[in-house]
Structure formats: structure tokens, C-alpha cells
Design a protein around this motif. Structure first.
Motif, mmCIF file in Angstrom:
data_model
loop_
_atom_site.group_PDB
_atom_site.id
_atom_site.type_symbol
_atom_site.label_atom_id
_atom_site.label_comp_id
_atom_site.label_asym_id
_atom_site.label_seq_id
_atom_site.Cartn_x
_atom_site.Cartn_y
_atom_site.Cartn_z
ATOM 1 N N SER A 118 -11.763 15.656 4.814
ATOM 2 C CA SER A 118 -11.218 15.750 3.791
ATOM 3 C C SER A 118 -9.680 16.097 3.775
ATOM 4 O O SER A 118 -9.041 15.856 3.083
ATOM 5 N N SER A 129 0.536 -1.482 0.056
ATOM 6 C CA SER A 129 0.135 0.138 -0.096
ATOM 7 C C SER A 129 0.409 1.127 -0.085
ATOM 8 O O SER A 129 1.682 1.146 0.234
ATOM 9 N N ASP A 177 -12.785 0.293 -2.739
ATOM 10 C CA ASP A 177 -12.028 1.622 -1.726
ATOM 11 C C ASP A 177 -11.200 0.642 -0.679
ATOM 12 O O ASP A 177 -12.011 -0.286 -0.566
ATOM 13 N N GLN A 235 -11.329 2.888 3.524
ATOM 14 C CA GLN A 235 -11.990 3.666 2.828
ATOM 15 C C GLN A 235 -10.824 4.515 1.656
ATOM 16 O O GLN A 235 -10.446 4.947 0.345
ATOM 17 N N LEU A 236 -9.053 4.543 2.443
ATOM 18 C CA LEU A 236 -8.821 5.323 1.756
ATOM 19 C C LEU A 236 -7.345 5.506 0.083
ATOM 20 O O LEU A 236 -6.900 6.319 -0.513
ATOM 21 N N GLU A 237 -7.007 3.733 0.909
ATOM 22 C CA GLU A 237 -5.859 2.921 0.343
ATOM 23 C C GLU A 237 -6.741 3.350 -1.721
ATOM 24 O O GLU A 237 -7.929 2.864 -1.931
ATOM 25 N N GLU A 238 -6.717 3.827 -3.159
ATOM 26 C CA GLU A 238 -7.108 3.299 -4.088
ATOM 27 C C GLU A 238 -6.287 2.556 -4.986
ATOM 28 O O GLU A 238 -5.154 2.811 -5.520
ATOM 29 N N ARG A 239 -6.649 1.041 -4.579
ATOM 30 C CA ARG A 239 -5.394 0.267 -5.564
ATOM 31 C C ARG A 239 -6.878 -0.566 -6.296
ATOM 32 O O ARG A 239 -6.161 -1.532 -7.271
ATOM 33 N N TYR A 240 -7.289 -0.865 -6.184
ATOM 34 C CA TYR A 240 -8.333 -1.906 -6.815
ATOM 35 C C TYR A 240 -9.545 -1.792 -7.560
ATOM 36 O O TYR A 240 -10.244 -0.359 -7.375
ATOM 37 N N ASP A 296 -8.919 14.535 -5.665
ATOM 38 C CA ASP A 296 -9.259 13.314 -5.133
ATOM 39 C C ASP A 296 -10.385 14.333 -3.592
ATOM 40 O O ASP A 296 -11.281 14.229 -2.878
#
Ligand code: MG
Length: 392
Positions: free
Chosen positions: A366, A54, A156, A147-152, A356
Motif C-alpha cells: 500500500s 483516469s 476496481d 486495481q488502483l483507479e477508482e471510478r466505477y 484507503d
């Protein structure tokens, strides 16, 4: 038991076999979004791998543990701290036959929600968020993996198993737990309302965290020159092992750094043995036979009363003499100013954040997410860019 030179006697659950008190990846409570099983890894191994890959994990290397990242190359960072927690946790888990993969996953993720500048950053951000739900780093660690990781493509976050997420959320206020329960009924917030315990693997990571930072903060504190070995010999836990080290190795009198390492090594070993024996006794006397029974049995992973008292005395010493050292406090004050001023600017001018975050529906949240994700040096660069002043 305290200060015993002998390693613990291993019981029959130990030595590599999985205890009936261990979380079994095949019986996981699952992920929030159903996914097919991985062909070569179990659920907890997969969680650990997702954490290591991550973005938040890579940022840990540039985040403060006690000393700011740029103050010296040899001090612990959040990353090396997390690795030490994983090492201690896995060593103990192996003896008990608990799930090492789960321990490793929790340990590597436990500090992902920390702000830049350590506790100073978190306190400042919590103040900024006072009217918007507050800021708490444990809950933020959960937000990072949920929520915050954006990989998939499909969801989320990292979509980790319940057991890993439960371990990441080691503390939670009642208000936050109620909020979590509304959005995820029966999820990781529930135990704070029912006052039950997390898995033994999670309990273990919590204690391994404290063992790790007490030891490495001594090392870093002495290295920094802010505390001395002479001061530390007034702390019983340290003094005992320092005397032992010097008695066993008189030549260390001329090698203060090695003497310090040997003292910390002895101290770490005995704390580990103490946890192992105390917890084995507790498990035996309570008579728990399954993961679910252990969750209902009250906290089981712990130091003996003696070690608890000595560990608290050490913690208090570090608090008074290191974390509250005037030089640290000066840096702390400036770091908090950086966080506060960043917060003010982004709330006024959201477009200064990456797109974002600028588009987030709840602006203060945010902004908090954006700042919490920063490394120390990115926060300083951003602060200089936005205010024209260099504080640290
Ligand atoms: Mg920690």
C-alpha cells in the motif's frame, strides 16, 4: 536501407485498411468484468477514453521523464512523452493497417505506473520493497489500470480489454508472471511463461517508446546545457543527420536550435522508415497470416541491424553523458532519499497516508502504491511535511 532519404514503399496492406495482422476490437479477448458494448465506440477506443479520463493519466504531467518537473517548463514530462509515443506509434500503425486505437491506448497507458522522479524513484522504491516483492513500473502500470483507479461502481480499476493490458505489461519477471498466472490464469502474465509475443500493436508501442525518448532526450539534454551539439556529433546516428541538415540548409549555421530540430526531425523520419521496412520484410519472410500466428512468430517489429546498432550507440551516449551527468546524479540521489524517507515514515505511521491506503491489508505494498502514485511536487511537499526538511 539505413540513411535512405526515400520514404518506404507502401504495401497493399497499408493506407488505412485494417491488416489481417491487426487486433480486431470485435474479436477482443475481453475485459475481466463483462460489460455491455458501448453504442458508439469499439473496445479499444473505449479503453483509450478511460485512460485519458483516469487520475493516473492527469498525474503524468507532473512526473519526471528525465528532468524534474520544476526544473523547467519546456522539458518533457511523462505526459508529453506518452503523447509523442502515441503519435509515432499511430503513424506507423496507419501505414501497416494495424489498429491505431489500440496503439494509442497502449501508448497513453504505458507509463502510468512510473513513480515520481523517474527511474531514480523506481530504483529507490524497488530497494524499499526488496523484502516485499519488489517494485517494477511496468507491473505497476498494470496495477493502476487493473486495481488502483477508482471510478466505477462495480469494479476496481479501468477494466480495460486484454489487448490493451497486454501492451501495458511490456516486461515482466518470471516470478511476477507466475504470480499473475495464479491470480489470472491465461491472462496477461501467460506469454512471459510461454515466451510468446504480444500483439504487433504492443510490439510497436515498445519501439515507438525508444524512438521517442532517444529523440526528445537529445532535445531536452541540449536545452538543459548538460550536453552539447558538438558532443553529439561524435554519435554516428546524430552526426549523419546533422551533416545532412547543415548541407541542405547552410543558413542553419546561425540558428543552432533550428538546426537541432531539423536534425532530430530527419533522424525520427528515418528511424520510422527503417522500422516500417524492416518489419514489413520480417512479416513477409516469416509468412504470418493472422494475429495468433504473429504472436507465435518471435519479435517482428524491429529496426534493421544497422539502425539497431546506431540507436544503441545513441542510447549509450545519453546514458553516459546525460542520465549519468553529475548534475543529474546529484538530483537523483536526493530524489531517492525523498522516496526512501517517505517509505520509512508511512510504514511506521500509516495514518499519514490517505485513508484507503492506510487501511490496505498489505502495508508495504500500500505504501509503494501510494508513493508511486505521487507527482514529483506532491512527493516533495509530503516529504517536507513529514520530515521538516526540504531536499530539492
Ligand atoms: Mg516510456
Amino acid at each position: 536501407m539505413l540513411f535512405s532519404a526515400d520514404p518506404p514503399v507502401l504495401t497493399e496492406v497499408s493506407m488505412g485498411r485494417l491488416s489481417r495482422l491487426a487486433c480486431d476490437p470485435a474479436k477482443t479477448r475481453g475485459r475481466r468484468f463483462a460489460e455491455p458494448l458501448a453504442p458508439t465506440r469499439n473496445a479499444f477506443q473505449r479503453d483509450r477514453d478511460r485512460i485519458v479520463h483516469s487520475t493516473a493519466f492527469r498525474r503524468l504531467v507532473y512526473k519526471t521523464q528525465v528532468f524534474l518537473n520544476h526544473e523547467g517548463d519546456l522539458f518533457r514530462t511523462r505526459l508529453t512523452h506518452s503523447l509523442e509515443v502515441a503519435q509515432l506509434g499511430r503513424s506507423i500503425a496507419r501505414v501497416w493497417g494495424l489498429n491505431e486505437d489500440l496503439v494509442e491506448a497502449i501508448a497513453l497507458a504505458h507509463d502510468l505506473g512510473h513513480t515520481p522522479f523517474g527511474h531514480a524513484g523506481q530504483d529507490a522504491l524497488n530497494d524499499c520493497m526488496a523484502d516485499h516483492g519488489g517494485f517494477e513500473h511496468n507491473l505497476q502500470s498494470l496495477r493502476v489500470v487493473d486495481q488502483l483507479e477508482e471510478r466505477y461502481p462495480e469494479f476496481d480499476g479501468l477494466n480495460l480489454s486484454f489487448e490493451t493490458r497486454e501492451g501495458v505489461l511490456k516486461h515482466c519477471s518470471r516470478a511476477n508472471a507466475e504470480h499473475l498466472e495464479l491470480t489470472q490464469p491465461g491472462g496477461v502474465g501467460r506469454r512471459f511463461l510461454e515466451r510468446t509475443q504480444p500483439s504487433l500493436e504492443a510490439q510497436l508501442c515498445n519501439l515507438a517508446d525508444a524512438i521517442a525518448y532517444n529523440a526528445h532526450d537529445i532535445d531536452d539534454g541540449v536545452r538543459s546545457g548538460l550536453i552539447t551539439v558538438a558532443q553529439l556529433t561524435e554519435v554516428p546516428l546524430f552526426a549523419h543527420y546533422h551533416q545532412q541538415a547543415m548541407a541542405e540548409h547552410p543558413a542553419l549555421a546561425d540558428k543552432p536550435r533550428r538546426a537541432l530540430y531539423e536534425t532530430i526531425r530527419l533522424m525520427l523520419s528515418d528511424q520510422v522508415y527503417d522500422v516500417i521496412l524492416t518489419t514489413q520484410d520480417a512479416v513477409k519472410s516469416v509468412g504470418v497470416n493472422s494475429v495468433d500466428e504473429a504472436r507465435l512468430a518471435g519479435p517482428l517489429v524491429s529496426f534493421s541491424e544497422d539502425m539497431k546498432a546506431r540507436s544503441s550507440a545513441l542510447k549509450k551516449f545519453l546514458f553516459d553523458h546525460l542520465y549519468r551527468h553529475p548534475q543529474v546524479m546529484e538530483t537523483t540521489g536526493l530524489a531517492q532519499q525523498v522516496v526512501r524517507e517517505l517509505f520509512e515514515v508511512y510504514v511506521r505511521q500509516p495514518a499519514e497516508m490517505s485513508a484507503d491506503f492506510a487501511a490496505g491489508a498489505d502495508l508495504p505494498r500500500s505504501v509503494a502504491d501510494y508513493i508511486a502514485g505521487m507527482t514529483d511536487r506532491f512527493a516533495l511537499r509530503e516529504h517536507e511535511r513529514l520530515t521538516g526538511r526540504r531536499l530539492l
